[in-house]
Design an enzyme around this catalytic site. Sequence first.
Site, PDB file in Angstrom:
ATOM      1  N   CYS A   1     -25.474  41.242 -22.360  1.00 19.88           N
ATOM      2  CA  CYS A   1     -25.475  40.250 -21.173  1.00 19.88           C
ATOM      3  C   CYS A   1     -25.317  40.872 -19.828  1.00 19.88           C
ATOM      4  CB  CYS A   1     -24.283  39.166 -21.725  1.00 19.88           C
ATOM      5  SG  CYS A   1     -23.846  38.173 -20.395  1.00 19.88           S
TER       6      CYS A   1
ATOM      7  N   CYS B   1     -22.072  39.532 -18.226  1.00 18.47           N
ATOM      8  CA  CYS B   1     -20.761  40.047 -18.667  1.00 18.47           C
ATOM      9  C   CYS B   1     -20.838  41.547 -18.046  1.00 18.47           C
ATOM     10  CB  CYS B   1     -21.049  40.083 -20.037  1.00 18.47           C
ATOM     11  SG  CYS B   1     -21.473  38.757 -21.161  1.00 18.47           S
TER      12      CYS B   1
ATOM     13  N   CYS C   1      -7.402  14.483 -28.827  1.00 18.25           N
ATOM     14  CA  CYS C   1      -8.241  15.404 -28.191  1.00 18.25           C
ATOM     15  C   CYS C   1      -7.327  16.523 -27.583  1.00 18.25           C
ATOM     16  CB  CYS C   1      -8.887  14.610 -27.118  1.00 18.25           C
ATOM     17  SG  CYS C   1      -9.832  15.721 -25.973  1.00 18.25           S
TER      18      CYS C   1
ATOM     19  N   CYS D   1      -7.951  16.788 -23.927  1.00 17.11           N
ATOM     20  CA  CYS D   1      -7.002  15.684 -22.883  1.00 17.11           C
ATOM     21  C   CYS D   1      -5.587  16.134 -23.092  1.00 17.11           C
ATOM     22  CB  CYS D   1      -6.974  14.388 -23.930  1.00 17.11           C
ATOM     23  SG  CYS D   1      -8.743  13.893 -24.168  1.00 17.11           S
TER      24      CYS D   1
END
Length: 650
Positions: free
Chosen positions: A60, A63, A190, A193
């Site tokens: 990558c 990266c 969640c 959340c």
Amino acid sequence: MKMMSRGLMVLGVVMAVWAQPGRALYSKSSGVVELTPNNFDNRVKDSDGVWVVEFYAPWCGHCKQLVPEYQKAAQALKGIVGVGAVDCDQHKSLCGQYGVQGFPTIKVFGSNKKKPEAYNGARTAQGIVQQAQKTAESVVRERMGGKSGKSGSGGSGSKDAVIELTESNFKKLVLDSDDMWLVEFFAPWCGHCKNLAPEWAKAATELKGKVKLGAVDATVHGGLASQYGVQGYPTIKYFPSGPKSSPEEFDGGRTANDIVNWALDRFTENIPAPEVVQITNSDVMVENCEKKSLCVIAFLPHILDCQSKCRNDFIKTLNKLGDKFKKQAWGWVWAEGTAQPALEEALDIGGFGYPAMAVMSHKKMKYSTLTGSFGYDGIKEFLRDLSYGKGRTSPVKGAKMPEIVSLDPWDGKDGELPVEEDIDLSDVELDDIKTELQKAPPTTQPFSSKSLKCLVCQAMVEEFMVAIGQMDPQKKVEVGGFRLGSDGTTDRKVVPYLRSEGHLAEIMETLCEQFEDYAQAQTKGTGRPTLIRITHRDGGMNPHFGAGVDIVPDEDLNTRLKFYVRPIGQSAGWTDHKDKAKGQEIPTTQMTFSRSFQCESVLEEEEEHFQDVMAQPQVELWHAIQILCQERSHLCGINDIHPPRTHPEL
């Protein structure tokens, strides 16, 4: 054949090397821990500390670009926060466990190791370190028993700052209000959340009074969630102030700072421009100066010098600038020149003329004065520098808010001269007025020599510019010689007369005569020295004469002003004037030469200098005064020069 076999052998060796595990991006000395399925639980999940983990692929490009910054962050956090990396090409199952779908992906493992927080900040060492510190501080607060910011239901924010919204109160609190709202739709189970909860609560506290933050439990109030198209959690919607037809999607970051900055940008876009208020009593200053970080104070010319259209043009410019800088939340006020004498004295404003401007900080009791052009561009540059923390400041005299005079607000109409009944001035000559002034008792102190020289210099430049403004710009004059050239033609040509050498010389011949119409005075209330015309150039009496000022009588009255032109040249380092008969310098107190000789002497000394400055078509009055009276002659200090009086001729 042998060469081909050797080539295949080399290629095989290269491919074998490339396939080895040693191709990891980080060395053991980099400070970045190589994480694998064998050590991940022990090093990260089972640890009590905070970990920053990068999930990468060796091929990558992004990266590889991150490597130096990530190593720098690891060195900075060494011994404080763990920094590791997982090669997803080798450990696909581990990366899949944490939902990695792109490279590089960075996650921060805080107190809840099962729900790491995705890092979406800058890909720099500083950004990574700041996020790690923030997470570590949050863990410490939780261990100390502090509030985590999570509600009992798993919702967002504290009960005090974040408003709980339901299907029964949503219309009243949000849709029918004039407030701006950010509304989070969450689910108690969640993880994202829960991670957002402390940031949401912190943002709600910081935005209190500006933007309201609410939270809707979408699992309980599914109707609301469906109405606004909520498909994932958390979803944040922005409801602007005023009528709320449809909300906007929140597209900012998920940290408190990101939320606050995003909301404040919307808040400042929607707030109206500040009102430019006339200073009519002390309450105006309390509301617009004491309660603001800064207040912009404009002092406009008297209504008789600048009638309603002129004044409204100034106020229009101030309103435009108020809208330009409305994000600063400054106060904006104005006053008529000399109407608030104590305020002018405290801010070292007034004296020579208006308009003028100062910006004051009530908290610090300091102010900064506009020294450039009183126009949109000049004021914008001045205020822009102040907003960046630039500019010179001075302490407010008395270190407290000065006394404010209560008065009626301007009615928006033109000014009218007061009607004097039963007084016939038709037979009164100007010389009679001067004689009476000479007899008047000395209620004020004479000017210092330095102060008077500075004022005279400014008035000279102003008179020069007025004279230039009275010339027809279309007038032409023929210049050049009559000698014939080799081609039988002359070099004469027609040029504009305005600002030509002949025009400027013509002005110089009569410049000093203007000082017969000046008197020395002090502004009432402040006592600031000034010069005032006894009559206007049209021959009428100056309505300000004796109204806003106290006349300073002396034995020579205005005649002395003409003579002060001479020492101006001496103070500027110009050639000394000599008594041509005796060859001696004449002291200021013994100026007995004729007025015309004194003026001609100064202008002869300065003719070239005046012509250089005044011949420039774009030179402004304010700039010309700065050059001639401050920069070159040093007769005036930077605080001695005040915006010139407004003249319709300019």
